[in-house]
Design a protein around this motif. Structure first.
Motif, short mmCIF file in Angstrom:
data_model
loop_
_atom_site.label_atom_id
_atom_site.label_comp_id
_atom_site.label_asym_id
_atom_site.label_seq_id
_atom_site.Cartn_x
_atom_site.Cartn_y
_atom_site.Cartn_z
N MET A 1 6.81 -10.86 -7.66
CA MET A 1 6.80 -9.45 -7.28
C MET A 1 7.60 -8.64 -8.30
O MET A 1 8.69 -9.05 -8.71
CB MET A 1 7.38 -9.26 -5.88
N MET A 2 7.06 -7.50 -8.70
CA MET A 2 7.74 -6.65 -9.67
C MET A 2 8.95 -5.99 -9.02
O MET A 2 8.96 -5.65 -7.84
CB MET A 2 6.80 -5.55 -10.18
N ARG A 3 10.01 -5.80 -9.82
CA ARG A 3 11.13 -5.00 -9.37
C ARG A 3 10.69 -3.55 -9.20
O ARG A 3 9.72 -3.10 -9.81
CB ARG A 3 12.26 -5.09 -10.39
N ALA A 4 11.43 -2.80 -8.39
CA ALA A 4 11.07 -1.42 -8.11
C ALA A 4 11.01 -0.60 -9.40
O ALA A 4 10.12 0.23 -9.59
CB ALA A 4 12.06 -0.80 -7.13
N GLY A 5 11.98 -0.84 -10.31
CA GLY A 5 12.00 -0.10 -11.56
C GLY A 5 10.79 -0.39 -12.42
O GLY A 5 10.19 0.51 -13.03
N ALA A 6 10.41 -1.67 -12.48
CA ALA A 6 9.23 -2.05 -13.27
C ALA A 6 7.96 -1.47 -12.66
O ALA A 6 7.04 -1.07 -13.37
CB ALA A 6 9.15 -3.56 -13.39
N THR A 7 7.89 -1.44 -11.32
CA THR A 7 6.72 -0.86 -10.65
C THR A 7 6.62 0.62 -10.95
O THR A 7 5.53 1.15 -11.24
CB THR A 7 6.83 -1.08 -9.13
N ASP A 9 7.86 2.16 -13.59
CA ASP A 9 7.48 2.30 -15.00
C ASP A 9 5.99 2.08 -15.18
O ASP A 9 5.33 2.79 -15.97
CB ASP A 9 8.25 1.28 -15.85
N ALA A 10 5.43 1.09 -14.47
CA ALA A 10 4.00 0.81 -14.59
C ALA A 10 3.17 1.98 -14.08
O ALA A 10 2.15 2.35 -14.68
CB ALA A 10 3.66 -0.47 -13.83
N ALA A 21 0.67 -3.41 -19.06
CA ALA A 21 0.34 -4.83 -19.27
C ALA A 21 1.12 -5.68 -18.29
O ALA A 21 2.31 -5.48 -18.07
CB ALA A 21 0.68 -5.23 -20.71
N GLY A 22 0.42 -6.64 -17.70
CA GLY A 22 1.07 -7.59 -16.81
C GLY A 22 1.60 -6.99 -15.53
O GLY A 22 2.55 -7.52 -14.94
N ALA A 23 1.03 -5.89 -15.08
CA ALA A 23 1.54 -5.21 -13.90
C ALA A 23 1.16 -5.95 -12.62
O ALA A 23 0.12 -6.59 -12.54
CB ALA A 23 0.99 -3.78 -13.84
N ASP A 24 2.04 -5.87 -11.64
CA ASP A 24 1.72 -6.33 -10.29
C ASP A 24 0.97 -5.16 -9.64
O ASP A 24 1.58 -4.24 -9.09
CB ASP A 24 3.00 -6.66 -9.54
N TRP A 25 -0.35 -5.21 -9.68
CA TRP A 25 -1.13 -4.05 -9.26
C TRP A 25 -1.02 -3.78 -7.76
O TRP A 25 -1.16 -2.63 -7.33
CB TRP A 25 -2.59 -4.23 -9.67
N GLN A 26 -0.74 -4.79 -7.00
CA GLN A 26 -0.55 -4.54 -5.57
C GLN A 26 0.68 -3.64 -5.35
O GLN A 26 0.64 -2.71 -4.54
CB GLN A 26 -0.37 -5.87 -4.83
#
Length: 331
Positions: A1-7, A9-10, A21-26
């Motif tokens: 699961m992506m961290r909130a910050g990475a989500t 940013d995505a 790239a490499g995003a947790d799309w959910q």
């Protein structure tokens, strides 16, 4: 699961037309849904020619939400045109606000992807009674709570208010397809969003970011000739100017918006910007900061004498809890 910050940013990357790239799309879609930006995400990626690089199920889900929102916006645009035509027949030229503006200005083949909850119109104080009667003749009825008008068959509510020249600035008359409206200048529209979010809703003190409105401001700054000087001059005191400068830093930080540079930001502005970005990117670690700010804001707002006199204890308690623990479509 992506961290909130990475989500976050995505999602921002997608809104800028760059598929992450490499995003947790959910997780990205969950955040886009929460902030009411799912149609805008699809539109941005499609406009940049990047939509086909997404996984098939992600692309089809985004397309489905985008198309549903498009149909709704088509109905809202038709509803707006009907209301404006009726008002024009009474020699009333309404002032359009917020989401009603891009709907009215859009060309038939391109409907805005913005999710719009209602239609905001303003008329002169001397025209309010006539405008209200005009809309009621179309079948609109006042909503039980608030100043909105609604009909069962419509996609959204219509909100009628009186215009204040000091609040919206000199407007420009615009005519499209025989319909006449007034539209405030870009800096007045930006001021309206900022005053509502940062000061009225307390986002400046509470450390919150309305990402949808921030995206609106970024698009407005990109498409219109923004008069930053006039926007700054409209801020009444140092606290309001600090709120403006904090929002400008957020615009530049998230969307790369070009903002006026006049030396290093004031310490309070830098702190508020850091606090808002930190709590958005680290909601768990930032929870104590947000709770303390919500407590201070809620105590000030709901302890005012007029609130206490107007609201019962149970209603006051519900509002305090909502202020402290719920943020709506905010990050």
């Amino acid at each position: 699961m992506m961290r909130a910050g990475a989500t976050l940013d995505a999602l921002i990357a997608g809104l800028r037309g760059r598929p992450p790239a490499g995003a947790d799309w959910q997780a990205v879609i969950a955040l886009a849904n929460h902030t009411l930006l799912t149609p805008a995400l699809f539109s941005s990626l499609a406009h940049a020619g990047q939509i086909h690089g997404l996984p098939h199920d992600v692309r089809e889900y985004l397309r489905f939400v985008h198309d549903c929102n498009r149909e709704r916006n088509l109905r809202l645009r038709a509803q707006l045109a009907e209301a404006v035509a009726a008002l024009n027949r009474r020699e009333i030229v309404p002032l359009l606000l917020k989401g009603a503006i891009p709907l009215f200005l859009s060309v038939p083949e391109r409907v805005p992807s913005r999710m719009t909850s209602d239609l905001d119109l303003a008329v002169e104080p001397t025209e309010e009674a006539s405008a209200q009667a005009c809309l009621e003749a179309l079948g609109y009825a006042p909503v039980a709570s608030g100043r909105g008008l609604a009909r069962r068959q419509d996609a959204g509510m219509l909100e009628l208010r009186t215009s204040q020249t000091s609040a919206f600035g000199p407007s420009s008359p615009v005519e499209r397809n025989g319909l006449r409206v007034k539209i405030p200048p870009a800096h007045s529209r930006a001021l309206h969003w900022m005053m509502h979010d940062l000061l009225k809703e307390g986002d400046y003190w509470r450390g919150r970011i309305d990402l949808r409105h921030l995206h609106d401001l970024a698009q407005l700054a990109e498409s219109d000739d923004m008069d930053w000087t006039a926007l700054g001059a409209a801020m009444s005191d140092r606290g309001a100017r600090n709120a403006l400068d904090t929002q400008l830093l957020a615009l530049h930080h998230f969307f790369g918006t070009r903002i006026p540079t006049s030396g290093a930001p004031r310490p309070m502005v830098r702190f508020q910007h850091w606090r808002r970005v930190f709590t958005a990117r680290h909601p768990f670690l930032g929870a104590p900061l947000r709770l303390a700010a919500n407590l201070a804001w809620g105590t000030w707002r709901f302890s005012r004498a007029d609130d206490l006199a107007r609201r019962g204890p149970s209603d006051l308690g519900r509002r305090v809890i909502r202020t402290l623990f719920f943020s709506g479509a905010k990050v």
